[in-house]
Design a protein around this motif. Structure first.
Motif, PDB file in Angstrom:
ATOM      1  N   LYS A   1       1.768 -74.026  -9.406  1.00  0.00           N
ATOM      2  CA  LYS A   1       1.609 -73.244 -10.740  1.00  0.00           C
ATOM      3  C   LYS A   1       3.060 -72.272 -11.009  1.00  0.00           C
ATOM      4  CE  LYS A   1      -3.212 -72.737 -11.110  1.00  0.00           C
ATOM      5  NZ  LYS A   1      -4.185 -72.125 -10.415  1.00  0.00           N
ATOM      6  N   GLU A   2       3.522 -71.825  -9.710  1.00  0.00           N
ATOM      7  CA  GLU A   2       4.464 -70.798 -10.037  1.00  0.00           C
ATOM      8  C   GLU A   2       5.814 -71.461 -10.239  1.00  0.00           C
ATOM      9  OE1 GLU A   2       3.836 -67.554  -9.973  1.00  0.00           O
ATOM     10  OE2 GLU A   2       6.109 -66.944 -10.048  1.00  0.00           O
ATOM     11  N   LYS A   3       5.953 -72.613  -9.473  1.00  0.00           N
ATOM     12  CA  LYS A   3       7.015 -73.318  -9.613  1.00  0.00           C
ATOM     13  C   LYS A   3       7.503 -73.997 -11.105  1.00  0.00           C
ATOM     14  CE  LYS A   3       8.291 -74.605  -5.056  1.00  0.00           C
ATOM     15  NZ  LYS A   3       8.051 -75.844  -3.765  1.00  0.00           N
ATOM     16  N   ILE A   4       6.342 -74.578 -11.613  1.00  0.00           N
ATOM     17  CA  ILE A   4       6.126 -74.765 -12.989  1.00  0.00           C
ATOM     18  C   ILE A   4       6.519 -73.879 -14.076  1.00  0.00           C
ATOM     19  CG2 ILE A   4       4.972 -76.435 -14.632  1.00  0.00           C
ATOM     20  CD1 ILE A   4       5.934 -78.208 -12.647  1.00  0.00           C
ATOM     21  N   LYS A   5       5.804 -72.603 -13.459  1.00  0.00           N
ATOM     22  CA  LYS A   5       5.845 -71.502 -14.746  1.00  0.00           C
ATOM     23  C   LYS A   5       7.404 -71.130 -14.704  1.00  0.00           C
ATOM     24  CE  LYS A   5       3.912 -66.894 -15.064  1.00  0.00           C
ATOM     25  NZ  LYS A   5       2.960 -66.158 -14.356  1.00  0.00           N
ATOM     26  N   LYS A   6       7.911 -71.297 -13.822  1.00  0.00           N
ATOM     27  CA  LYS A   6       9.607 -70.687 -13.625  1.00  0.00           C
ATOM     28  C   LYS A   6      10.424 -71.947 -13.957  1.00  0.00           C
ATOM     29  CE  LYS A   6       8.800 -66.526 -12.230  1.00  0.00           C
ATOM     30  NZ  LYS A   6       8.482 -66.307 -10.743  1.00  0.00           N
TER      31      LYS A   6
ATOM     32  N   ASP B   1       8.252 -75.287 -29.008  1.00  0.00           N
ATOM     33  CA  ASP B   1       7.400 -76.604 -29.158  1.00  0.00           C
ATOM     34  C   ASP B   1       7.957 -77.688 -28.160  1.00  0.00           C
ATOM     35  OD1 ASP B   1       9.685 -77.208 -30.418  1.00  0.00           O
ATOM     36  OD2 ASP B   1       8.458 -78.638 -31.608  1.00  0.00           O
ATOM     37  N   ILE B   2       6.747 -78.702 -27.938  1.00  0.00           N
ATOM     38  CA  ILE B   2       7.038 -79.650 -26.777  1.00  0.00           C
ATOM     39  C   ILE B   2       7.629 -80.950 -27.608  1.00  0.00           C
ATOM     40  CG2 ILE B   2       5.983 -80.874 -24.984  1.00  0.00           C
ATOM     41  CD1 ILE B   2       5.987 -77.806 -24.923  1.00  0.00           C
ATOM     42  N   SER B   3       8.672 -81.327 -27.054  1.00  0.00           N
ATOM     43  CA  SER B   3       9.236 -82.885 -27.497  1.00  0.00           C
ATOM     44  C   SER B   3       9.894 -83.448 -26.411  1.00  0.00           C
ATOM     45  CB  SER B   3      10.088 -82.707 -28.747  1.00  0.00           C
ATOM     46  OG  SER B   3      11.228 -82.000 -28.173  1.00  0.00           O
ATOM     47  N   TYR B   4      10.174 -84.727 -26.432  1.00  0.00           N
ATOM     48  CA  TYR B   4      10.734 -85.479 -25.752  1.00  0.00           C
ATOM     49  C   TYR B   4      11.997 -86.298 -25.974  1.00  0.00           C
ATOM     50  CZ  TYR B   4      11.523 -88.962 -21.642  1.00  0.00           C
ATOM     51  OH  TYR B   4      11.773 -89.754 -20.823  1.00  0.00           O
ATOM     52  N   SER B   5      13.124 -85.638 -25.626  1.00  0.00           N
ATOM     53  CA  SER B   5      14.547 -86.014 -25.915  1.00  0.00           C
ATOM     54  C   SER B   5      15.242 -85.647 -24.776  1.00  0.00           C
ATOM     55  CB  SER B   5      15.158 -85.308 -27.247  1.00  0.00           C
ATOM     56  OG  SER B   5      14.761 -84.115 -27.276  1.00  0.00           O
TER      57      SER B   5
ATOM     58  N   LYS C   1       0.953 -80.886 -28.931  1.00  0.00           N
ATOM     59  CA  LYS C   1       1.461 -80.450 -30.237  1.00  0.00           C
ATOM     60  C   LYS C   1       0.937 -79.116 -30.378  1.00  0.00           C
ATOM     61  CE  LYS C   1       0.308 -82.830 -33.975  1.00  0.00           C
ATOM     62  NZ  LYS C   1       0.012 -83.991 -34.709  1.00  0.00           N
ATOM     63  N   GLN C   2      -0.228 -78.696 -30.080  1.00  0.00           N
ATOM     64  CA  GLN C   2      -0.620 -77.313 -30.374  1.00  0.00           C
ATOM     65  C   GLN C   2      -0.147 -76.114 -29.412  1.00  0.00           C
ATOM     66  OE1 GLN C   2      -2.039 -77.330 -33.389  1.00  0.00           O
ATOM     67  NE2 GLN C   2      -2.378 -79.453 -33.665  1.00  0.00           N
ATOM     68  N   LEU C   3       0.598 -76.486 -28.536  1.00  0.00           N
ATOM     69  CA  LEU C   3       0.870 -75.630 -27.399  1.00  0.00           C
ATOM     70  C   LEU C   3       2.340 -75.151 -27.402  1.00  0.00           C
ATOM     71  CD1 LEU C   3      -0.711 -77.833 -24.520  1.00  0.00           C
ATOM     72  CD2 LEU C   3      -1.765 -76.110 -25.869  1.00  0.00           C
ATOM     73  N   ASP C   4       2.499 -73.866 -27.173  1.00  0.00           N
ATOM     74  CA  ASP C   4       4.031 -73.531 -26.630  1.00  0.00           C
ATOM     75  C   ASP C   4       4.276 -73.823 -25.295  1.00  0.00           C
ATOM     76  OD1 ASP C   4       2.603 -71.667 -25.239  1.00  0.00           O
ATOM     77  OD2 ASP C   4       3.095 -69.901 -26.318  1.00  0.00           O
ATOM     78  N   THR C   5       5.494 -73.586 -24.801  1.00  0.00           N
ATOM     79  CA  THR C   5       5.892 -73.941 -23.635  1.00  0.00           C
ATOM     80  C   THR C   5       5.229 -73.294 -22.484  1.00  0.00           C
ATOM     81  OG1 THR C   5       8.308 -73.874 -24.472  1.00  0.00           O
ATOM     82  CG2 THR C   5       7.922 -74.405 -22.237  1.00  0.00           C
ATOM     83  N   ALA C   6       4.978 -72.055 -22.700  1.00  0.00           N
ATOM     84  CA  ALA C   6       4.198 -71.327 -21.603  1.00  0.00           C
ATOM     85  C   ALA C   6       2.887 -71.962 -21.508  1.00  0.00           C
ATOM     86  CB  ALA C   6       3.935 -69.811 -21.621  1.00  0.00           C
ATOM     87  N   LYS C   7       2.139 -72.474 -22.479  1.00  0.00           N
ATOM     88  CA  LYS C   7       0.946 -72.883 -22.437  1.00  0.00           C
ATOM     89  C   LYS C   7       0.785 -74.174 -21.817  1.00  0.00           C
ATOM     90  CE  LYS C   7      -3.206 -70.661 -23.571  1.00  0.00           C
ATOM     91  NZ  LYS C   7      -2.517 -69.464 -22.349  1.00  0.00           N
ATOM     92  N   TYR C   8       2.060 -74.980 -22.428  1.00  0.00           N
ATOM     93  CA  TYR C   8       1.871 -76.307 -21.877  1.00  0.00           C
ATOM     94  C   TYR C   8       2.345 -76.585 -20.356  1.00  0.00           C
ATOM     95  CZ  TYR C   8       3.881 -81.306 -21.250  1.00  0.00           C
ATOM     96  OH  TYR C   8       4.044 -82.418 -20.916  1.00  0.00           O
ATOM     97  N   LYS C   9       3.134 -75.604 -19.882  1.00  0.00           N
ATOM     98  CA  LYS C   9       3.521 -75.615 -18.423  1.00  0.00           C
ATOM     99  C   LYS C   9       2.129 -75.345 -17.704  1.00  0.00           C
ATOM    100  CE  LYS C   9       8.092 -73.526 -18.414  1.00  0.00           C
ATOM    101  NZ  LYS C   9       8.987 -72.441 -18.124  1.00  0.00           N
ATOM    102  N   GLU C  10       1.244 -74.621 -18.230  1.00  0.00           N
ATOM    103  CA  GLU C  10      -0.171 -74.384 -17.379  1.00  0.00           C
ATOM    104  C   GLU C  10      -0.922 -75.955 -17.328  1.00  0.00           C
ATOM    105  OE1 GLU C  10      -2.587 -71.381 -18.999  1.00  0.00           O
ATOM    106  OE2 GLU C  10      -0.709 -70.182 -18.673  1.00  0.00           O
ATOM    107  N   ARG C  11      -0.437 -76.593 -18.309  1.00  0.00           N
ATOM    108  CA  ARG C  11      -1.327 -77.936 -18.609  1.00  0.00           C
ATOM    109  C   ARG C  11      -0.752 -78.799 -17.484  1.00  0.00           C
ATOM    110  NH1 ARG C  11      -2.988 -81.022 -23.720  1.00  0.00           N
ATOM    111  NH2 ARG C  11      -4.204 -79.216 -24.201  1.00  0.00           N
ATOM    112  N   VAL C  12       0.638 -78.700 -17.417  1.00  0.00           N
ATOM    113  CA  VAL C  12       1.521 -79.655 -16.491  1.00  0.00           C
ATOM    114  C   VAL C  12       1.230 -79.499 -15.172  1.00  0.00           C
ATOM    115  CG1 VAL C  12       3.736 -80.560 -15.864  1.00  0.00           C
ATOM    116  CG2 VAL C  12       3.160 -80.058 -18.108  1.00  0.00           C
ATOM    117  N   ALA C  13       1.182 -78.247 -14.829  1.00  0.00           N
ATOM    118  CA  ALA C  13       0.918 -77.629 -13.379  1.00  0.00           C
ATOM    119  C   ALA C  13      -0.453 -78.238 -13.046  1.00  0.00           C
ATOM    120  CB  ALA C  13       1.071 -76.299 -13.345  1.00  0.00           C
ATOM    121  N   GLU C  14      -1.346 -78.015 -13.899  1.00  0.00           N
ATOM    122  CA  GLU C  14      -2.902 -78.659 -13.606  1.00  0.00           C
ATOM    123  C   GLU C  14      -2.824 -80.145 -13.299  1.00  0.00           C
ATOM    124  OE1 GLU C  14      -5.762 -77.339 -12.456  1.00  0.00           O
ATOM    125  OE2 GLU C  14      -4.631 -75.206 -12.888  1.00  0.00           O
TER     126      GLU C  14
END
Ligand code: ADP
Ligand code: NA
Length: 329
Positions: free
Chosen positions: A218-223, A231-235, A265-278
């Motif tokens: 969690k900590e590593k992904i958060k940082k 916003d989240i995109s893939y490039s 789409k609805q998430l900002d980077t901070a929220k998205y990072k939590e999801r990725v960490a999970e």
């Protein structure tokens, strides 16, 4: 003409990071699932070419074996063994030394880089790629999954196979490197997304290890370094940091990139990072548990590796026998 055989070597470096897992080990288990003939060798003799700590090396061999099993390597289907347990690796190495020239080894980039790190260069470091060729050739492997940085070493193995075949008659297939180089094939450093995730990174926060606890992940992904767009995109070229997270997310969930981006789409980077960490935590949890379980059953690990060595030794002895005939030994 040659039956398809896949060979992979991995150094016993303790814990694997997410790049090693997604970029290498998981691919091997997928090849194994598609009924390929896979040989996986824990290359401990490569690990003594630089200064090392013997008790730690022994421990790391077991950790690597426990980790490979936990990641899905099946010793009943694939051959999993420790290099030093099959002495034919050294024997073929010696024979190949006589087919190798010093200038050819001296120009290899990995040697140049590693030899700069020590004052007096060990001979073992110099012939390291010849041992690697011996590993491959001993099993007459036709395919070798590697990263792009290993290409020159595979080319040396190809050269040695051709050289041997020309001098002493057809004996070895010329192996084909299986190199995957697309946007998603490299997991990037969490701190410097211009570089790949690597165990040699000095910053421990740059890599996620299979042994990391959920809190650490969690900590590593958060940082993780991203950028100033929320916003989240893939490039991958323009936004390597965020794209690396999207790529990891897709790989651990099995979703495709487009779906991952759509769902974020609805998430900002901070929220998205939590999801990725999970998602990473969920994917790695059973693997981490299996590693720990495997490590507590030390005798079973030893037995499994001995069975693997037995299987490998049979093939290796057969090849050595043929080689000696050809060489007049
Ligand atoms: P490291 O760079 O950590 O020293 P190695 O060079 O020992 O890793 O690579 C072991 C295997 O893991 C190779 O097959 C390599 O291609 C793969 N690998 C290493 N780092 C990554 C990464 N960041 N992304 C994808 N695959 C990787
Ligand atoms: Na490396």
């Amino acid at each position: 003409r040659w039956p398809r055989k896949i060979f992979s070597g991995i150094q016993p470096t303790g814990s694997l990071h997410l790049g090693n897992y997604l970029g290498a080990v998981r691919k091997w288990t997928q090849l194994q699932k598609s009924r390929e003939n896979v040989t996986i060798c824990i290359v401990d003799m490569h690990s003594i070419t630089m200064p090392h700590n013997p008790p730690l090396l022994r421990e790391n061999i077991f950790t690597m074996a426990a980790t490979l099993l936990a990641c899905g390597v099946d010793p009943a289907q694939s051959t999993l063994f420790v290099q030093s347990a099959v002495m034919e690796h050294s024997e073929l190495n010696w024979i190949l030394n006589s087919l190798t020239t010093m200038p050819r080894l001296a120009q290899l980039p990995q040697f140049k880089e590693k030899s700069r790190m020590v004052r007096d260069v060990p001979l073992g470091l110099f012939v390291y790629p010849v041992l690697q060729a011996a590993d491959i050739m001993l099993y007459k492997a036709t395919h070798v999954p590697v990263g792009i940085d290993q290409l020159q070493h595979i080319q040396l193995a190809q050269h040695l196979a051709r050289n041997f075949n020309t001098r002493y008659g057809e004996m070895f297939p010329v192996c084909t490197p299986m190199i995957e180089e697309n946007d998603g094939s490299r997991i990037l450093s969490l701190r410097e997304p211009s570089k790949k995730m690597s165990k040699s990174d000095q910053n421990p926060k740059a890599t996620i290890n299979l042994s990391d606890s959920p809190d650490v992940i969690k900590e590593k992904i958060k940082k993780a370094v991203t950028d100033f767009t929320s916003d989240i995109s893939y490039s991958p070229k323009i936004r390597p940091g965020v794209s690396n997270l999207v790529n990891i997310h897709a790989q651990v969930t099995g979703m495709d990139i487009a779906t991952v981006v759509e769902e974020a789409k609805q998430l900002d980077t901070a929220k998205y990072k939590e999801r990725v960490a999970e998602a990473i935590i969920e994917h790695l949890r059973p693997i981490r548990e299996k590693i720990n379980l495997n490590l507590t059953n030390r005798n079973e690990l030893i037995y499994m590796l001995e069975m693997g060595s037995e299987k490998a030794r049979k093939a290796a002895q057969q090849t050595m026998c043929e080689i000696k005939q050809r060489l007049g030994l």
